[in-house]
Design an enzyme around this catalytic site. Structure first.
Site, mmCIF file in Angstrom:
data_model
loop_
_atom_site.group_PDB
_atom_site.id
_atom_site.type_symbol
_atom_site.label_atom_id
_atom_site.label_comp_id
_atom_site.label_asym_id
_atom_site.label_seq_id
_atom_site.Cartn_x
_atom_site.Cartn_y
_atom_site.Cartn_z
ATOM 1 N N CYS A 1 6.619 -6.592 7.799
ATOM 2 C CA CYS A 1 7.742 -6.066 8.583
ATOM 3 C C CYS A 1 8.219 -7.163 9.528
ATOM 4 C CB CYS A 1 7.265 -4.841 9.387
ATOM 5 S SG CYS A 1 8.603 -3.961 10.207
ATOM 6 N N CYS B 1 6.415 -3.998 16.531
ATOM 7 C CA CYS B 1 6.015 -2.928 17.446
ATOM 8 C C CYS B 1 4.564 -3.198 17.861
ATOM 9 C CB CYS B 1 6.159 -1.576 16.757
ATOM 10 S SG CYS B 1 7.853 -1.309 16.185
ATOM 11 N N CYS C 1 1.450 -1.399 16.258
ATOM 12 C CA CYS C 1 1.441 -1.191 14.798
ATOM 13 C C CYS C 1 0.775 -2.356 14.077
ATOM 14 C CB CYS C 1 2.878 -1.016 14.295
ATOM 15 S SG CYS C 1 2.983 -0.914 12.493
ATOM 16 N N GLU D 1 0.824 -1.198 0.000
ATOM 17 C CA GLU D 1 0.000 0.000 0.000
ATOM 18 C C GLU D 1 0.865 1.257 0.000
ATOM 19 O OE1 GLU D 1 -2.495 -0.683 3.408
ATOM 20 O OE2 GLU D 1 -4.024 -1.605 2.153
ATOM 21 N N CYS E 1 3.435 8.638 1.011
ATOM 22 C CA CYS E 1 3.973 7.743 2.044
ATOM 23 C C CYS E 1 4.253 6.393 1.382
ATOM 24 C CB CYS E 1 2.936 7.628 3.163
ATOM 25 S SG CYS E 1 3.451 6.546 4.481
ATOM 26 N N CYS F 1 -1.217 6.207 9.718
ATOM 27 C CA CYS F 1 0.014 5.566 10.196
ATOM 28 C C CYS F 1 -0.284 4.256 10.887
ATOM 29 C CB CYS F 1 0.695 6.422 11.253
ATOM 30 S SG CYS F 1 1.259 7.969 10.699
HETATM 31 N N1 SAH Z 1 9.054 1.132 10.140
HETATM 32 C C1 SAH Z 1 9.324 2.505 10.172
HETATM 33 C C2 SAH Z 1 8.458 3.313 9.217
HETATM 34 C C3 SAH Z 1 6.994 2.952 9.107
HETATM 35 S S1 SAH Z 1 5.913 3.293 10.435
HETATM 36 C C4 SAH Z 1 9.195 3.039 11.571
HETATM 37 O O1 SAH Z 1 8.713 2.319 12.434
HETATM 38 O O2 SAH Z 1 9.619 4.177 11.792
HETATM 39 C C5 SAH Z 1 5.573 5.053 10.360
HETATM 40 C C6 SAH Z 1 5.212 5.658 11.726
HETATM 41 O O3 SAH Z 1 3.887 5.260 12.152
HETATM 42 C C7 SAH Z 1 6.141 5.191 12.839
HETATM 43 O O4 SAH Z 1 6.505 6.257 13.680
HETATM 44 C C8 SAH Z 1 5.278 4.214 13.600
HETATM 45 O O5 SAH Z 1 5.750 4.018 14.878
HETATM 46 C C9 SAH Z 1 3.932 4.885 13.526
HETATM 47 N N2 SAH Z 1 2.813 3.984 13.808
HETATM 48 C C10 SAH Z 1 2.762 2.656 13.664
HETATM 49 N N3 SAH Z 1 1.549 2.190 14.039
HETATM 50 C C11 SAH Z 1 0.814 3.243 14.426
HETATM 51 C C12 SAH Z 1 -0.525 3.414 14.897
HETATM 52 N N4 SAH Z 1 -1.335 2.387 14.993
HETATM 53 N N5 SAH Z 1 -0.946 4.649 15.196
HETATM 54 C C13 SAH Z 1 -0.122 5.727 15.023
HETATM 55 N N6 SAH Z 1 1.141 5.627 14.570
HETATM 56 C C14 SAH Z 1 1.617 4.404 14.284
HETATM 57 FE FE1 SF4 Z 2 7.601 -2.261 11.473
HETATM 58 FE FE2 SF4 Z 2 5.376 -1.023 12.281
HETATM 59 FE FE3 SF4 Z 2 7.480 -1.179 13.926
HETATM 60 FE FE4 SF4 Z 2 7.608 0.423 11.775
HETATM 61 S S1 SF4 Z 2 6.220 0.644 13.517
HETATM 62 S S2 SF4 Z 2 9.163 -1.032 12.481
HETATM 63 S S3 SF4 Z 2 6.381 -0.783 10.291
HETATM 64 S S4 SF4 Z 2 6.253 -2.924 13.146
#
Ligand code: SAH
Ligand code: SF4
Length: 410
Positions: free
Chosen positions: A143, A147, A150, A123, A136, A381
């Site tokens: 991944c 996290c 996420c 996406e 974006c 995000c």
């Molecule tokens: N993997 C990279 C880039 C993709 S995530 C990273 O983690 O930085 C882009 C941003 O969205 C990151 O700061 C991540 O922590 C945040 N993010 C992930 N899940 C989210 C959620 N459910 N609500 C708000 N931000 C989120």
């Molecule tokens: Fe991967 Fe989501 Fe963590 Fe970014 S925030 S490193 S996309 S698991």
């Protein structure tokens, strides 16, 4: 209202699919100039012509945005046929294009199999704002990191995207948004930089870009090439969860802006939220930030901080954040948590977020609260997940109910 264009039932489908060719032939997109030259020579282009041909192709691919050799008007028919025989410059298939009620667009792209693999889907999201438009981009399918807040992290890594596939997201988005000149128009009709829809790129889609360093580097160097796509490096931001060994290289070899997904100010909590912290704890991460090449007040690091109710949103947390970042030219980006079905987290109350932001502002940091965009199409995000794991209807209903309960604006 959400406008959803399901291209499986849309007349433009055939046109878009016709341009999506399986890459049994190698793609010319995503190659450096030197590689492009070698590819041309291997296809029979005389060596003495290679440099000039590379220049011509670079212009067609990245300034004019063509996706068919037949459109390369200053290249002879014979050479076009040779190129066609050996290579492809086709775009990925657009499986779905959704347009949110706030103008955010989300595409589901399908890339053909690599080697023995299967086709993959990813996406890409476009966020229009006053005076700018941000694309974006994803770097991986899924991944490897997990996290806990996420959605992408719940999807297993399928594979890294290639440089071609990373760039293809930008090229295809620009096609769809009208950022390339109309086909067949003279050079003068090139869309001027200030009139373009995509003014900024963030590597904040699916995946951890620094776990796919070489492909991301290659793609971003092409995206910022002054004779091609010409995006300023100041308008490209790479976001990492904290892959410390690659942070210096990002500044040194790519030279784009850096964003760090911080989310916590002590190791105990960060270990839970961003598990890569167990490998590269905060002290190492912050040291790598201090050493980021080119860091200055004019070139700050963005620290992303997701606001999780009763987890990391107290004034004590805000104080700890200021202390942790002391001395680093920084912007703090507060991200209201975007819910997804199955998550145990909740977004902090709006009042709490505002208090947190005020505290940080008073300490001298710009701390914009990132307005959630495209939540109705799961484009915000951390909500990205590909078709292979697309939501069941029941999940969608659960999500909508959660959003209505938690956030008036959804
Ligand atoms: N993997 C990279 C880039 C993709 S995530 C990273 O983690 O930085 C882009 C941003 O969205 C990151 O700061 C991540 O922590 C945040 N993010 C992930 N899940 C989210 C959620 N459910 N609500 C708000 N931000 C989120
Ligand atoms: Fe991967 Fe989501 Fe963590 Fe970014 S925030 S490193 S996309 S698991």
């Amino acid at each position: 209202m959400t406008l959803s264009l399901d291209l499986t039932a849309n007349p433009t489908r055939d046109m878009l699919r016709a341009r999506a060719v399986m890459p049994a032939k190698g793609s010319l997109i995503g190659l450096s100039r030197a590689e492009l030259g070698e590819a041309l020579i291997s296809a029979g282009v005389p060596e003495r012509q290679a440099k000039m041909r590379v220049q011509q192709l670079w212009h067609w691919l990245y300034v004019r945005g063509v996706s068919d050799f037949s459109e390369m008007l200053n290249i002879s028919k014979d050479l076009r046929a040779t190129l066609e025989q050996h290579f492809t410059i086709a775009r990925p298939e657009i499986v779905e294009e959704q347009i949110s009620n706030d103008g955010t667009r989300k595409w589901l792209f399908r890339f053909p199999p690599r080697g023995a693999g299967r086709p993959v889907e990813i996406e890409t999201v476009y966020i229009p704002e006053e005076g700018r438009g941000t694309l974006c981009i994803s770097s991986q399918v899924g991944c490897t990191l997990t996290c806990s807040f996420c959605h992408t992290g719940t999807q297993k890594l399928v594979r890294n995207l290639t440089a071609e596939e990373i760039l293809a997201q930008l090229l295809t988005a620009r096609d769809r948004l009208g950022d390339f000149p109309e086909r067949g128009t003279p050079d003068g009709a090139i869309v001027p930089a200030e009139g373009r829809k995509v003014t900024n790129v963030v590597m904040m889609g699916m995946g951890e870009p620094l776990y796919n360093f070489e492909a991301v580097k290659k793609a971003l160097l092409i995206a910022s090439d002054g004779d091609g796509l010409s995006l300023s490096k100041r308008r490209i931001t790479l976001s990492t969860s904290g892959v410390v060994p690659e942070i210096f290289r990002t500044g040194d070899e790519i030279g784009v802006m850096l964003a760090i997904s911080l989310h916590a100010t002590n190791d105990d909590l960060r270990d839970l939220l961003v598990p890569i912290n167990k490998k590269y704890p905060l002290s190492e991460l912050i040291a790598a930030c201090r050493a980021y090449p080119g860091l200055s007040n004019a070139k700050r690091i963005t620290f992303e901080y997701v606001m999780l109710k009763d987890v990391n949103d107290s004034i004590e947390d805000a104080k700890a954040l200021i202390k942790l970042l002391r001395g680093i030219p920084a912007k703090i980006n507060l991200i209201p948590f975007n819910p997804w079905p199955g998550t145990n987290y909740q977004c902090s109350d709006w009042e709490t977020i505002e208090k947190f932001a005020d505290y940080i502002n008073n300490a001298g940091y710009a701390s914009p609260i990132r307005t959630p965009r495209g939540r109705d199409i799961l484009a915000a995000c951390g909500q990205l997940k590909s078709e292979s794991e697309r939501m069941k209807k029941v999940d969608r209903l659960a999500l909508e109910a959660m959003m209505i309960a938690g956030h008036g604006e959804a």
